[in-house]
Every structure is written in structure tokens, then in C-alpha cells.
Design an enzyme around this catalytic site. Sequence first.
Site, mmCIF file in Angstrom:
data_model
loop_
_atom_site.group_PDB
_atom_site.id
_atom_site.type_symbol
_atom_site.label_atom_id
_atom_site.label_comp_id
_atom_site.label_asym_id
_atom_site.label_seq_id
_atom_site.Cartn_x
_atom_site.Cartn_y
_atom_site.Cartn_z
ATOM 1 N N ASP A 1 8.716 -5.751 -11.031
ATOM 2 C CA ASP A 1 7.786 -5.171 -10.058
ATOM 3 C C ASP A 1 7.604 -6.203 -8.965
ATOM 4 O O ASP A 1 7.018 -7.251 -9.189
ATOM 5 C CB ASP A 1 6.475 -4.865 -10.802
ATOM 6 C CG ASP A 1 5.418 -4.272 -9.891
ATOM 7 O OD1 ASP A 1 5.772 -3.823 -8.789
ATOM 8 O OD2 ASP A 1 4.242 -4.265 -10.297
ATOM 9 N N ASP B 1 0.787 -1.232 0.000
ATOM 10 C CA ASP B 1 0.000 0.000 0.000
ATOM 11 C C ASP B 1 0.816 1.277 0.000
ATOM 12 O O ASP B 1 0.293 2.328 0.326
ATOM 13 C CB ASP B 1 -0.960 0.053 1.211
ATOM 14 C CG ASP B 1 -2.113 -0.912 1.031
ATOM 15 O OD1 ASP B 1 -2.423 -1.239 -0.124
ATOM 16 O OD2 ASP B 1 -2.682 -1.335 2.043
ATOM 17 N N ASP B 2 2.073 1.211 -0.322
ATOM 18 C CA ASP B 2 2.811 2.468 -0.358
ATOM 19 C C ASP B 2 2.769 3.073 -1.754
ATOM 20 O O ASP B 2 3.381 4.082 -2.033
ATOM 21 C CB ASP B 2 4.254 2.277 0.102
ATOM 22 C CG ASP B 2 4.977 1.278 -0.755
ATOM 23 O OD1 ASP B 2 4.405 0.864 -1.779
ATOM 24 O OD2 ASP B 2 6.100 0.910 -0.406
ATOM 25 N N GLY C 1 5.211 -6.604 -2.048
ATOM 26 C CA GLY C 1 5.663 -6.060 -0.780
ATOM 27 C C GLY C 1 5.484 -6.977 0.415
ATOM 28 O O GLY C 1 6.178 -6.853 1.406
ATOM 29 N N LYS D 1 3.418 1.423 -4.840
ATOM 30 C CA LYS D 1 4.450 0.946 -5.775
ATOM 31 C C LYS D 1 3.894 0.713 -7.177
ATOM 32 O O LYS D 1 4.454 1.190 -8.165
ATOM 33 C CB LYS D 1 5.009 -0.364 -5.224
ATOM 34 C CG LYS D 1 6.373 -0.697 -5.670
ATOM 35 C CD LYS D 1 7.042 -1.642 -4.705
ATOM 36 C CE LYS D 1 6.091 -2.645 -4.070
ATOM 37 N NZ LYS D 1 5.503 -3.588 -5.017
ATOM 38 N N SER E 1 15.455 -44.352 9.454
ATOM 39 C CA SER E 1 15.742 -43.478 8.285
ATOM 40 C C SER E 1 14.464 -43.092 7.551
ATOM 41 O O SER E 1 14.217 -43.547 6.436
ATOM 42 C CB SER E 1 16.764 -44.119 7.341
ATOM 43 O OG SER E 1 16.455 -45.465 7.054
ATOM 44 N N GLY F 1 10.586 -54.631 12.896
ATOM 45 C CA GLY F 1 11.300 -55.900 12.876
ATOM 46 C C GLY F 1 12.646 -55.833 12.202
ATOM 47 O O GLY F 1 13.248 -56.866 11.884
ATOM 48 N N LYS F 2 13.144 -54.615 11.977
ATOM 49 C CA LYS F 2 14.413 -54.438 11.260
ATOM 50 C C LYS F 2 15.559 -55.175 11.946
ATOM 51 O O LYS F 2 16.254 -55.982 11.326
ATOM 52 C CB LYS F 2 14.778 -52.939 11.168
ATOM 53 C CG LYS F 2 13.802 -52.086 10.404
ATOM 54 C CD LYS F 2 14.265 -50.632 10.320
ATOM 55 C CE LYS F 2 14.336 -49.918 11.662
ATOM 56 N NZ LYS F 2 13.034 -49.773 12.359
#
Lengths: 300, 629
Positions: free
Chosen positions: B103, B26-27, B106, B29, B533, B464-465
Site C-alpha cells: 500500500d 484522497d482518491d 500518494g 486508496k 577537499s 596554511g596548507k
Amino acid sequence: MSFLSHLDALEAESIHIFRETAAAFGRPVMLYSIGKDSSVLLHLLRKAFYPARPPMPLLHVDTTWKFREMIAFRDQVAAEGDVEVLVHINEEGLRQGISPLTHGSAVHTDVMKTAGLKQALDKYGFDAAIGGARRDEEKSRAKERVFSFRNAQHRWDPKHQRPELWHTYNTQIHQGESVRVFPLSNWTEMDVWQYIRREAIPVVPLYFAKPRPVVERDGALIMVDDDRFTLREGEAVQMREVRFRTLGCYPLTGAVESSADTLDKIIDEMAASRSSERQGRMIDHDGSASMERKKQEGYF
Amino acid sequence: MATLDITPTSQASTQLLRFITCGSVDDGKSTLLGRLLYDTGMVPDDQLAALARDSRKLHADTPDALDFSLLTDGLDAERQQGITIDVAYRYFHSARRSFIVADCPGHEQYTRNMATGASNAGLAVVLIDARKGVLPQTRRHTYICALMGIRQVVVAVNKMDLVDWREDIYAAIAHEYRELAAQLGIAQVHCLPAVAPSGDNVGRRSDRMGWYEGPCLLELLESADTAPAQGTEFRMPVQWVNRPDASFRGYAGTVCGGRVAVGDEVVVQPAMRRARIERIVTADGDLPHASEGQAVTLTLDREIDVSRGDVIADAARPAPVADQFAAHVLWMGDEPLLPNRAYWLKIGTRTVNARVTTIKHKVDVNTQAELAARRLELNEVGYCNIDLDHAIAFESYADNRTLGGFVLIDRQTNATVGCGMLDFALRRAANVHWQHTDLDKQARSLSKGQQARCLWFTGLSGAGKSTIANLVERRLHALGYHTYMLDGDNLRHGLNKDLGFTPEARVENVRRVAEVAHLMVDAGLVVLVCVISPFQSERRFARGRFDEGEFIEVFVDTTLEECERRDPKGLYRKARAGEILNFTGIDSPYEAPEQAELHLRTSGLRPEQLAEQVVEQLLHGMGEDRPHA
């Protein structure tokens, strides 16, 4: 330190983009629509890989409603022999008898151009398609990336574009996905004409003013290019001195009255012109932000 | 209409200025930029008519005023919300110069878009609302501009009509901004007072602020320095090897610094092979020399190995080469940056694997304060150490944007998730060398009569890894193999004692385990790794540490319900009770493997049967080289 002129800088940037596409993709293609931007693209394509032949074919998606002079020009390019020219027509659309005269611009464009393009890309397995779109043409194009990602359904998502920094383009894609590449992103219509003049690039004669048979329809001058054109009540064919600023399907592309029959005159006319390039394009007037929607669905 | 005298045909030989506009929401630009386009006669009549129509529709109270912001806010969503979402590029020219303007939005969440716009710009126009003065957004935008290497800023103090054209207000803002710019190392600042809608000091000087005697915005843009100079030494990243036939071999690329002439001695980096320039080829004929910005094709006087990604540089002053750097990283991904996760890094025309090893600090972009950080979230900037898997030729970003600026790409989604600016090489990169040893993996494997392998068991906690891996190891041992088992839980008692269970810690945990497994494979062992993992990205990193065929991913696929029912260590119960955070499957994701070498569906099978499947797969992969069996 010497700095490049404006046109030299644009040319170098475009060549860089062509080379990056050829190096990073397995099966690139250059979309060739026969207009002035395509002529500039083809010229840059040849320059980028000189002295080698261009390492990719051209693809023309033919809607069967192009001006006859455009098709003749295309066939001449193909006859030069240094690039392969592929032509694709949406046969299904042809069978359905899709016509811009009866179905209107939206349906015709959707079936014969957008669907036709997707068919061709899938058929040949192209993973990168170079096109001549410029960001100055239309507002939603102003936001398009140089390397613009498309998912496996060829869709563009304006909210999830890849940030594009420097000239370091992210060219990574998965199987089935593709990118559209726009080497002329930073060119304006005026740049294109000045470059055509500087480099003496051949373009379709329709860009130069000449007496041509036209009909006034919906505020535009439509050229009668073959006998498929049917007159509506009250319409009459007149000979007027006209030229085209942009070329598409002949029933959808309005001519402008002009006496500019040389490149110098075209450039002078443009400098004085107070209307935009695509005002003669019917497909841009299908509703506000219509181009944005078309692009999301895969239109170029 | 107040258009300027424009003669566009003269632009072909003019130079191009790329700049960006920034400022807070809102400035004004978009209005300023729209006004600039209007003042330079760049708005065609049909667009002007559409603008008048749209302005009337949106502002019923002031039907005759043009809302210039509508010229630049193009996307549907932008018009609906009345804000700018993405960078839009605009093109215009005056009699003296052509311009490309990015452009930039903002809003804070679009900081990445601003950086994108700034990356190719040589100048920034910063807007400040005269009523509000220097805001945090002004500081953020100025910081990003400085970070991206912009050294010229034009400050437009806008909406002067709303502060009664007061010089003292303008002067105070200008003073405050100059102090900020000096702090950030921006060399050139020019301030001017403006009113965007009426065009005061935009395309022409205003007579309503007699106290300001400087040039208007357009005049400043016309006289500013053009493209940022990239450094004076010759550099060209190789993009494409041009080989039409056996008689021609050229290296195509864009010169990104300095100048090169036929006969110059060059060096191809990082391998440092020397040669002389034989020809500089273009489609318009050979050139005697080429300089920064030109896209050319070089041929060399001798056959040396040159590929895409290499850098051709001045032999007398080559670029530094290293694989570890300090760099500023601006994170652009929705998922956070995790230290030690592997990403693709693209710099110039080269793509390598990279990890952020340490985030030294992050920068509060509003205040520039340095804060401690363990990860970077979207739009955050961190000062990081980066480690690459290949040495590259580089420059510091301040000297050369092409060889100092990089993007980071997610290896799974292929999204661009970050950008970075190299600062300098870490000294240890130059001081830590790879010590060559005479005995290699093959020799060590051979003496054990086996082929070294890494069996990587992944799956949920309780899947069970370890049970299966234990049975596999017993069986292999019985067959005479030399093995070792790396169990995730056991390693957390020692090597990984310092790590918790946050995503960052899991990434580092897996990295260390992969490195240890790699060393053991190098020692000739068959290594069995059991770690949850949970992230594909790290498993892919682990796989990348091994040679083709050496890494066997075993997905122990047990449903969450089943794991939770078994709950051998009582962890699921605690996680459900909220006593453990970041528990895989409960409040932390598990990304199942897509292409594991072995997919063990455990339902209905005994561990012994599953172990046998693993042994078969392993022995099958080793062909007939089975030892002792």
C-alpha cells in the site's frame, strides 16, 4: 516456466534472507522465543545452511514467566545439539522482583523482555538479530523493513527506514549499530500453520487443545501454570478445554476455548475464526499505537 | 455481510501475486484496500469492532458507516494526519490465490516509497478519482510503475457515485489513461469503474453500473499473471559459500533466472571459469534441476575459485560483463546525488564502488519531459552513466530485475540513497582496455631510491596548507627525494579551469586531483597535494586510489576565525560581502577528517615546526629506506 507455489515462494524468500544475514554480518544471532514462529524460523535456519550446521546461535531472552512446557521444549531443542542455545535473564530485573502479576504487563515487558534483550545483544556483541515477527500481526509491524536498522541505542525510527527494493538488502552498519532481521515478514498466521503441517515441524503442545486449569480474568482465560499465580477475590480455577494461538508469559497470555487437538483441526478452526491472533496478548492493549512506541524503544 | 466464499485451506498450493496500489492523495486508496480486505473476509471480528468504534469517533455525522481506510493507516502520525506515510504490506487470500499488496503513499515526497513497493510487484492497481480524472500524480505513479518494470495495470476509476454513475466520464478517463500507458510501454491495462466505500466492483460486480460488463477488481487480481518472469537464461548470484568440512563445497543462492540441471555446463562470472553442475543440494534432498525463485546450493565438478557476489550462469549463454553502464537512477537521499562522488552499489549479492559520471538528463516525473541536470535531488529520476571499480555480470533491468536492479548506499551514513535500473553497458567499457606496461611503480620508485607517497593536505582556505607543504617539499628536496607539489589553486589555472565551486564541481575537482596524484605516485614520486577537499567522501575516494600506507592525510587544523583573520587572498572578506558563493566555512560546509594520519594544530606554532612534523611522519613511515640522507 514453472512458478513456485505460495508456500515454496515464502520458504525460498526466507532462506535467502537467512543466508544474506549470515554472509553480511560478523556476529548474527537468531532470537528464539519458543513459539510457533520460532519453530518455523529454526526449521528454515537449518534448511538455509544445510548440510552445514547453522552458523549462528539461538538466543532466548527468558522473562522467568514462560509456560513450563515452553521451557521444556526449549531445553529439548538445545539437547539436539546442532545449534547453540543461549539463555539470557535480566538479573537486575529479577533482583527487583519484577513480576507481571504485581507490576503489570507494561513494566514487566519493558524490564524483562526489552531491557533483557538489549543487555544480551550488547553482552555478546551481536550485530544482527533475526526474529520471527510477521507484518500481518500488527499495524506498525506492517511498515517494518525485512532488514530493520537500529542505532547504537537499539532504537527504531519509523520515519528514517531504509528503502528496501527487490531482495537487495542494505546490510551496511557502523560499529555498535545493529539490524533486526525478519525472514517471516511476508508470512501470515495461516501460512505458518500450513507450513508447520507440510513440514511436520514440532511445536510446543500448548498450541493443541486439552483440559487445562484456567482462571477468568479481565475477560481472558489465564492458565495457572505454577504456584506463583495468586487468585483474586471471587476467582476460581476451572478445568476448561483450551489451547493457545500465541505464547508469551503465562500470566499475560490468554487461552481460547477450543477442541482443536490436531494440526488439521487447528487450521480448520483458524479458517472459521473471526478474531485476530493477538487478541489474547495483554501487551497489545496498553494503548493505541503502543506497539509502535515499544518498538521505537527497542522491543522486538 | 457480503463476504465471498473462501476456503483458505486450499491456498497452500496456490500462486502468490504481489501487487501495489497507487494513486493521488484522497482518491480513496486506503479505503479501496480496506474494502478488499473486508470483502474477502480478512477482517476479524475484534478488528471490525475496533473499526466501527474508530469510524464513529472520527465521523460523527455518519455514525454507522465504516471508514475502511482505518484498516490500513497504522502509524500514529498517519492517523493524526489522515495520510499514508510509508509503504505498508497487507496479506490476504481468496479461494483462488494469495496476495501481498504494498500500500503506497500518494504524496509526492514519498515517490521513493512507491518505487520500493513496485520493485517486487507484478501488477499495479492505479486509482483515479472520477471527478478529477488523470492527474499529474497519476502520470507520476504510472511512470514509476513503468520504470520499475510493471507491465500490468488495473485502473480503478473510483467515486463513480459522485459523478452520477456516468459512463461517458468513465470512458473518457479510461481512454486518456490507455494513451498514457501506451506511451510508457505498459502492455496490459484493464479499466473498471468503482465505488470503494460501498464495494461496487471491488469484491463483487456492481449492479449499479450495468453498462460495465467486465470483471470486478478481485476477479482481475485472481486471473492476472503472477510474478514477473526474470528472463530465461540460467543465472544465480552466489550468496554464501557453504563449507561444513573439507569434503563439501557448495555455493548457496537463489536462482534469479532460467533453470539449471545436474550436468549442465556453467560459467562463474565475471572471471569466466567453467565447470559442470555436480549436485543441486537442498535440505529436502538433491534435486535434478532448479528454476527461478528457488533457494538452492550448487556443487561443481571441479575446484574453482567462487565467492559471494559471483554469478553462476549458463555457459552457453553467459551474462554480459562490464564496468560502465547507462542506467535510470531514482534518488532517495535527502542530500543530492553529486556526479563523481563515490557510493557503494549493491547489485544481486555483490557490492562495489560506483560513481555517476554524467547525468545525461533528468526526467520530470509528472510530464516525462527530459530536462538538463547537474545533480539529482530527492525523488528525482535521472538517466546516468555509471562507472564501477570492478566489472560485474549484469542484465538489463527489463530482462532481469535481480541482475539489472541496484541500490546506492552512502559510504559515510550507510543510508540507502538511491536505486537504479541498468539499461545497457557503455560501449567504451568494452573498447577501453587497461594497457599493461612492463615497468611498474616499484621499478620506478627503486630507480629513484625512494618509496612513492601521496601527502594529502586538507583544511580551510587560508589554513596554511600550501605554506607548510612548500616547506616540506624544500626539506625533502634537500634530503634527495624526488617530489612534486599539486596545489589546488594552481591546478585551477589549467587542468581544472572549467570547474567552479559548487558541491558538484568540488567533487569533480578532487577526483581529478586524486587521479593525477595517483599517476605521479605510479611514476615513483612523493606527491604533495594541497586542496581544501571539504568532503570526507571525496577524501575517502582519493585514499581508495592508493595502496595501503601510500596515502598520508594531513589535516591542517586552523580555526575559521584565525583563517578569516589572516585572509591572505582577501577571499573571506569577499565571501562575507556575498561576492563569492559556496565558500568553504562560510556558506559551504567543511567536514573535518576523523582519522587523518597527521593532525596539525597550527595555533601557536610556526610553519617550519609544522613542516618538520610532516617530514618526521613521512620518514618514520618509510622506515630505514631513507635515501641519500
